[in-house]
Design a protein around this motif. Structure first.
Motif, PDB file in Angstrom:
ATOM      1  N   GLY A  28      13.348 -41.137  -5.811  1.00  0.00           N
ATOM      2  CA  GLY A  28      14.583 -41.589  -6.434  1.00  0.00           C
ATOM      3  C   GLY A  28      15.666 -40.579  -6.093  1.00  0.00           C
ATOM      4  N   LEU A  29      16.758 -41.071  -5.529  1.00  0.00           N
ATOM      5  CA  LEU A  29      17.761 -40.130  -5.044  1.00  0.00           C
ATOM      6  C   LEU A  29      18.705 -39.697  -6.140  1.00  0.00           C
ATOM      7  CD1 LEU A  29      18.847 -41.247  -1.490  1.00  0.00           C
ATOM      8  CD2 LEU A  29      17.038 -39.721  -2.247  1.00  0.00           C
ATOM      9  N   GLN A  30      18.808 -38.411  -6.330  1.00  0.00           N
ATOM     10  CA  GLN A  30      19.750 -37.852  -7.280  1.00  0.00           C
ATOM     11  C   GLN A  30      20.560 -36.812  -6.518  1.00  0.00           C
ATOM     12  OE1 GLN A  30      18.079 -37.398 -11.036  1.00  0.00           O
ATOM     13  NE2 GLN A  30      20.113 -37.696 -11.917  1.00  0.00           N
ATOM     14  N   ILE A  31      21.741 -37.236  -6.089  1.00  0.00           N
ATOM     15  CA  ILE A  31      22.557 -36.397  -5.214  1.00  0.00           C
ATOM     16  C   ILE A  31      23.097 -35.199  -6.001  1.00  0.00           C
ATOM     17  CG2 ILE A  31      24.617 -37.817  -5.622  1.00  0.00           C
ATOM     18  CD1 ILE A  31      25.309 -37.437  -2.673  1.00  0.00           C
ATOM     19  N   PRO A  32      23.131 -33.997  -5.390  1.00  0.00           N
ATOM     20  CA  PRO A  32      23.677 -32.831  -6.095  1.00  0.00           C
ATOM     21  C   PRO A  32      25.158 -33.039  -6.434  1.00  0.00           C
ATOM     22  CG  PRO A  32      22.492 -32.154  -4.114  1.00  0.00           C
ATOM     23  CD  PRO A  32      22.619 -33.651  -4.057  1.00  0.00           C
ATOM     24  N   PRO A  33      25.693 -32.307  -7.415  1.00  0.00           N
ATOM     25  CA  PRO A  33      27.100 -32.450  -7.807  1.00  0.00           C
ATOM     26  C   PRO A  33      28.027 -32.226  -6.596  1.00  0.00           C
ATOM     27  CG  PRO A  33      25.941 -30.973  -9.305  1.00  0.00           C
ATOM     28  CD  PRO A  33      24.988 -31.278  -8.195  1.00  0.00           C
ATOM     29  N   HIS A  34      29.125 -33.000  -6.537  1.00  0.00           N
ATOM     30  CA  HIS A  34      29.957 -32.971  -5.324  1.00  0.00           C
ATOM     31  C   HIS A  34      30.683 -31.649  -5.113  1.00  0.00           C
ATOM     32  CE1 HIS A  34      33.766 -33.570  -7.465  1.00  0.00           C
ATOM     33  NE2 HIS A  34      33.107 -34.392  -8.250  1.00  0.00           N
ATOM     34  N   ASP A  35      30.752 -30.799  -6.159  1.00  0.00           N
ATOM     35  CA  ASP A  35      31.394 -29.496  -5.937  1.00  0.00           C
ATOM     36  C   ASP A  35      30.415 -28.476  -5.352  1.00  0.00           C
ATOM     37  OD1 ASP A  35      29.913 -29.423  -8.260  1.00  0.00           O
ATOM     38  OD2 ASP A  35      31.375 -28.236  -9.401  1.00  0.00           O
ATOM     39  N   GLN A  36      29.142 -28.847  -5.246  1.00  0.00           N
ATOM     40  CA  GLN A  36      28.168 -27.952  -4.594  1.00  0.00           C
ATOM     41  C   GLN A  36      27.937 -28.456  -3.174  1.00  0.00           C
ATOM     42  OE1 GLN A  36      24.732 -27.197  -7.083  1.00  0.00           O
ATOM     43  NE2 GLN A  36      25.985 -27.284  -8.936  1.00  0.00           N
ATOM     44  N   VAL A  37      28.942 -28.187  -2.331  1.00  0.00           N
ATOM     45  CA  VAL A  37      29.046 -28.848  -1.028  1.00  0.00           C
ATOM     46  C   VAL A  37      27.864 -28.535  -0.105  1.00  0.00           C
ATOM     47  CG1 VAL A  37      30.597 -29.277   0.897  1.00  0.00           C
ATOM     48  CG2 VAL A  37      31.538 -28.665  -1.313  1.00  0.00           C
ATOM     49  N   ALA A  38      27.455 -27.266  -0.083  1.00  0.00           N
ATOM     50  CA  ALA A  38      26.340 -26.890   0.801  1.00  0.00           C
ATOM     51  C   ALA A  38      25.055 -27.601   0.373  1.00  0.00           C
ATOM     52  CB  ALA A  38      26.138 -25.379   0.793  1.00  0.00           C
ATOM     53  N   ARG A  39      24.866 -27.725  -0.938  1.00  0.00           N
ATOM     54  CA  ARG A  39      23.661 -28.423  -1.431  1.00  0.00           C
ATOM     55  C   ARG A  39      23.689 -29.895  -1.037  1.00  0.00           C
ATOM     56  NH1 ARG A  39      22.269 -28.078  -7.492  1.00  0.00           N
ATOM     57  NH2 ARG A  39      20.555 -29.370  -6.744  1.00  0.00           N
ATOM     58  N   VAL A  40      24.879 -30.498  -1.127  1.00  0.00           N
ATOM     59  CA  VAL A  40      25.001 -31.904  -0.729  1.00  0.00           C
ATOM     60  C   VAL A  40      24.621 -32.051   0.745  1.00  0.00           C
ATOM     61  CG1 VAL A  40      26.588 -33.838  -0.380  1.00  0.00           C
ATOM     62  CG2 VAL A  40      26.747 -32.467  -2.471  1.00  0.00           C
ATOM     63  N   ALA A  41      25.106 -31.106   1.567  1.00  0.00           N
ATOM     64  CA  ALA A  41      24.835 -31.179   3.009  1.00  0.00           C
ATOM     65  C   ALA A  41      23.330 -31.090   3.286  1.00  0.00           C
ATOM     66  CB  ALA A  41      25.585 -30.063   3.737  1.00  0.00           C
ATOM     67  N   ARG A  42      22.668 -30.131   2.657  1.00  0.00           N
ATOM     68  CA  ARG A  42      21.218 -29.981   2.864  1.00  0.00           C
ATOM     69  C   ARG A  42      20.479 -31.217   2.375  1.00  0.00           C
ATOM     70  NH1 ARG A  42      18.658 -25.030   4.223  1.00  0.00           N
ATOM     71  NH2 ARG A  42      16.832 -26.304   4.553  1.00  0.00           N
ATOM     72  N   PHE A  43      20.948 -31.747   1.252  1.00  0.00           N
ATOM     73  CA  PHE A  43      20.314 -32.917   0.653  1.00  0.00           C
ATOM     74  C   PHE A  43      20.374 -34.111   1.611  1.00  0.00           C
ATOM     75  CE2 PHE A  43      20.592 -36.805  -1.864  1.00  0.00           C
ATOM     76  CZ  PHE A  43      19.477 -36.697  -2.684  1.00  0.00           C
ATOM     77  N   VAL A  44      21.559 -34.357   2.155  1.00  0.00           N
ATOM     78  CA  VAL A  44      21.724 -35.509   3.053  1.00  0.00           C
ATOM     79  C   VAL A  44      20.835 -35.324   4.288  1.00  0.00           C
ATOM     80  CG1 VAL A  44      23.334 -36.782   4.528  1.00  0.00           C
ATOM     81  CG2 VAL A  44      24.049 -36.067   2.238  1.00  0.00           C
ATOM     82  N   GLN A 170      21.262 -21.449   3.093  1.00  0.00           N
ATOM     83  CA  GLN A 170      20.901 -20.881   1.791  1.00  0.00           C
ATOM     84  C   GLN A 170      20.695 -21.952   0.715  1.00  0.00           C
ATOM     85  OE1 GLN A 170      23.704 -17.759   0.768  1.00  0.00           O
ATOM     86  NE2 GLN A 170      23.135 -16.671   2.644  1.00  0.00           N
ATOM     87  N   ALA A 171      21.289 -23.121   0.932  1.00  0.00           N
ATOM     88  CA  ALA A 171      21.176 -24.180  -0.080  1.00  0.00           C
ATOM     89  C   ALA A 171      19.789 -24.810  -0.018  1.00  0.00           C
ATOM     90  CB  ALA A 171      22.248 -25.241   0.163  1.00  0.00           C
ATOM     91  N   PRO A 172      19.202 -25.145  -1.179  1.00  0.00           N
ATOM     92  CA  PRO A 172      17.897 -25.812  -1.150  1.00  0.00           C
ATOM     93  C   PRO A 172      18.054 -27.224  -0.600  1.00  0.00           C
ATOM     94  CG  PRO A 172      18.743 -25.697  -3.394  1.00  0.00           C
ATOM     95  CD  PRO A 172      19.706 -24.942  -2.534  1.00  0.00           C
ATOM     96  N   PRO A 173      17.104 -27.691   0.247  1.00  0.00           N
ATOM     97  CA  PRO A 173      17.244 -29.002   0.875  1.00  0.00           C
ATOM     98  C   PRO A 173      17.029 -30.176  -0.084  1.00  0.00           C
ATOM     99  CG  PRO A 173      15.202 -27.947   1.571  1.00  0.00           C
ATOM    100  CD  PRO A 173      15.954 -26.942   0.757  1.00  0.00           C
ATOM    101  N   HIS A 174      16.424 -29.928  -1.214  1.00  0.00           N
ATOM    102  CA  HIS A 174      16.254 -31.024  -2.165  1.00  0.00           C
ATOM    103  C   HIS A 174      16.338 -30.473  -3.574  1.00  0.00           C
ATOM    104  CE1 HIS A 174      12.131 -29.577  -2.585  1.00  0.00           C
ATOM    105  NE2 HIS A 174      12.115 -29.503  -1.264  1.00  0.00           N
ATOM    106  N   ARG A 175      16.412 -31.394  -4.507  1.00  0.00           N
ATOM    107  CA  ARG A 175      16.591 -31.036  -5.892  1.00  0.00           C
ATOM    108  C   ARG A 175      15.413 -30.209  -6.379  1.00  0.00           C
ATOM    109  NH1 ARG A 175      17.386 -33.491 -11.096  1.00  0.00           N
ATOM    110  NH2 ARG A 175      15.645 -34.895 -10.782  1.00  0.00           N
ATOM    111  N   LYS A 176      15.731 -29.121  -7.045  1.00  0.00           N
ATOM    112  CA  LYS A 176      14.655 -28.289  -7.587  1.00  0.00           C
ATOM    113  C   LYS A 176      14.054 -28.967  -8.812  1.00  0.00           C
ATOM    114  CE  LYS A 176      15.649 -23.660  -6.024  1.00  0.00           C
ATOM    115  NZ  LYS A 176      16.700 -22.670  -6.081  1.00  0.00           N
ATOM    116  N   HIS A 177      12.741 -28.988  -8.871  1.00  0.00           N
ATOM    117  CA  HIS A 177      12.068 -29.529 -10.051  1.00  0.00           C
ATOM    118  C   HIS A 177      11.582 -28.360 -10.891  1.00  0.00           C
ATOM    119  CE1 HIS A 177      12.160 -33.557  -8.416  1.00  0.00           C
ATOM    120  NE2 HIS A 177      11.866 -33.012  -7.275  1.00  0.00           N
ATOM    121  N   HIS A 178      12.033 -28.300 -12.128  1.00  0.00           N
ATOM    122  CA  HIS A 178      11.638 -27.173 -12.964  1.00  0.00           C
ATOM    123  C   HIS A 178      10.474 -27.553 -13.873  1.00  0.00           C
ATOM    124  CE1 HIS A 178      14.958 -24.729 -11.641  1.00  0.00           C
ATOM    125  NE2 HIS A 178      15.739 -25.768 -11.795  1.00  0.00           N
TER     126      HIS A 178
END
Ligand SMILES: *[C@@H]1O[C@H](CO)[C@@H](O)[C@H](O)[C@H]1NC(C)=O
Ligand SMILES: *[C@@H]1O[C@H](CO)[C@@H](O)[C@H](O)[C@H]1NC(C)=O
Length: 178
Positions: A28-44, A170-178
Motif C-alpha cells: 500500500g503506497l504511502q508517499i512521504p510528506p511533500h516537504d521531505q523532497v529527498a525522501r519522495v525522490a527515493r520513494f518514487v 541519505q534518504a531512506p528508499p521506503h517508509r520506515k516501519h517502527h
C-alpha cells in the motif's frame, strides 16, 4: 549484438542499482510528506521497476537530437520515473501529468561496472527482474550504474524541486516501519 535489447537491460540495470529493496508496488503506497523532497525522490525510484531514459543520439539520421532510449552509449542521460507506473495515481484520481502524481527525473551519466560492483548490480537487478537471469548472454549485455549529478522532483504545486545526490542517497528508499 542486439541493439534494441541491450539498451533495455542497461536501463533496468541502472534502476536496480538505484533502487534495490524488498517492498514492491504491491505494498500500500504511502508517499512521504511533500516537504521531505529527498525522501519522495527515493520513494518514487524504489516503487518503479522501470524507467524511461533519454540521451543525445550519436547515430544518423538523428545525430545530436534527443533520443529516449539508449542506443549508442552516449553516457550523458536523464532517467524519469513516475508513480503513474504504479496504481497510486489512478487510485487517487491524479492525472499522470499532475504534480501530485509524483515523478522524478535523474540527470547523470551511465558508467559500466565490473567486479564487486557488477556482482551487486546483478543481485539487485535479478531480485526485481528474475526472468533476466535466463536471457541469452550473446547480446553483449553489460552492467552499469547511473552516476547521478542532480535529482529533479515534481510532487506538489509550486514548481520543480532539486535534490543533490548526497541528499538522495541519505534518504531512506521506503517508509520506515517502527
Ligand atoms: C573495471 O572497471 C574499471 C573502471 O571502469 C576499469 O578501469 C577496469 O579495467 C575494469 N576491470 C576489468 C577487469 O574489466
Ligand atoms: C560522476 O558525476 C560527477 C558529476 O556529478 C562527475 O564530476 C564525475 O566525474 C562523474 N564520475 C565519473 C566516473 O564519470
Amino acid at each position: 549484438m542486439n541493439a534494441s535489447l541491450r539498451p533495455a537491460l542497461l536501463l533496468l540495470l541502472g534502476l536496480a542499482w538505484l533502487a534495490p529493496g524488498s517492498c514492491g508496488p504491491a505494498c500500500g503506497l504511502q508517499i512521504p510528506p511533500h516537504d521531505q523532497v529527498a525522501r519522495v525522490a527515493r520513494f518514487v525510484a524504489h516503487q518503479c521497476d522501470w524507467a524511461s531514459m533519454a540521451t543525445i543520439s550519436s547515430h544518423r539520421p538523428v545525430e545530436g537530437q534527443p533520443f529516449s532510449n539508449v542506443f549508442s552509449v552516449n553516457p550523458q542521460a536523464s532517467l524519469s520515473m513516475s508513480l503513474a507506473q504504479t496504481d497510486y495515481c489512478r487510485q487517487q484520481g491524479f492525472d499522470p501529468q499532475s504534480p501530485l502524481c509524483a515523478h522524478i527525473i535523474l540527470s547523470g551519466s551511465v558508467l559500466e561496472v565490473n567486479g564487486t560492483e557488477a556482482d551487486f548490480a546483478k543481485k539487485a537487478l535479478f531480485s526485481r527482474h528474475p526472468e533476466m537471469i535466463d536471457w541469452p548472454t550473446d547480446h553483449n549485455w553489460f552492467f552499469a550504474k547511473f552516476n547521478i549529478s542532480q535529482v529533479w522532483v515534481l510532487d506538489y504545486f509550486g514548481g520543480i524541486k532539486t535534490v543533490t545526490p548526497d541528499e538522495y542517497f541519505q534518504a531512506p528508499p521506503h517508509r520506515k516501519h517502527h
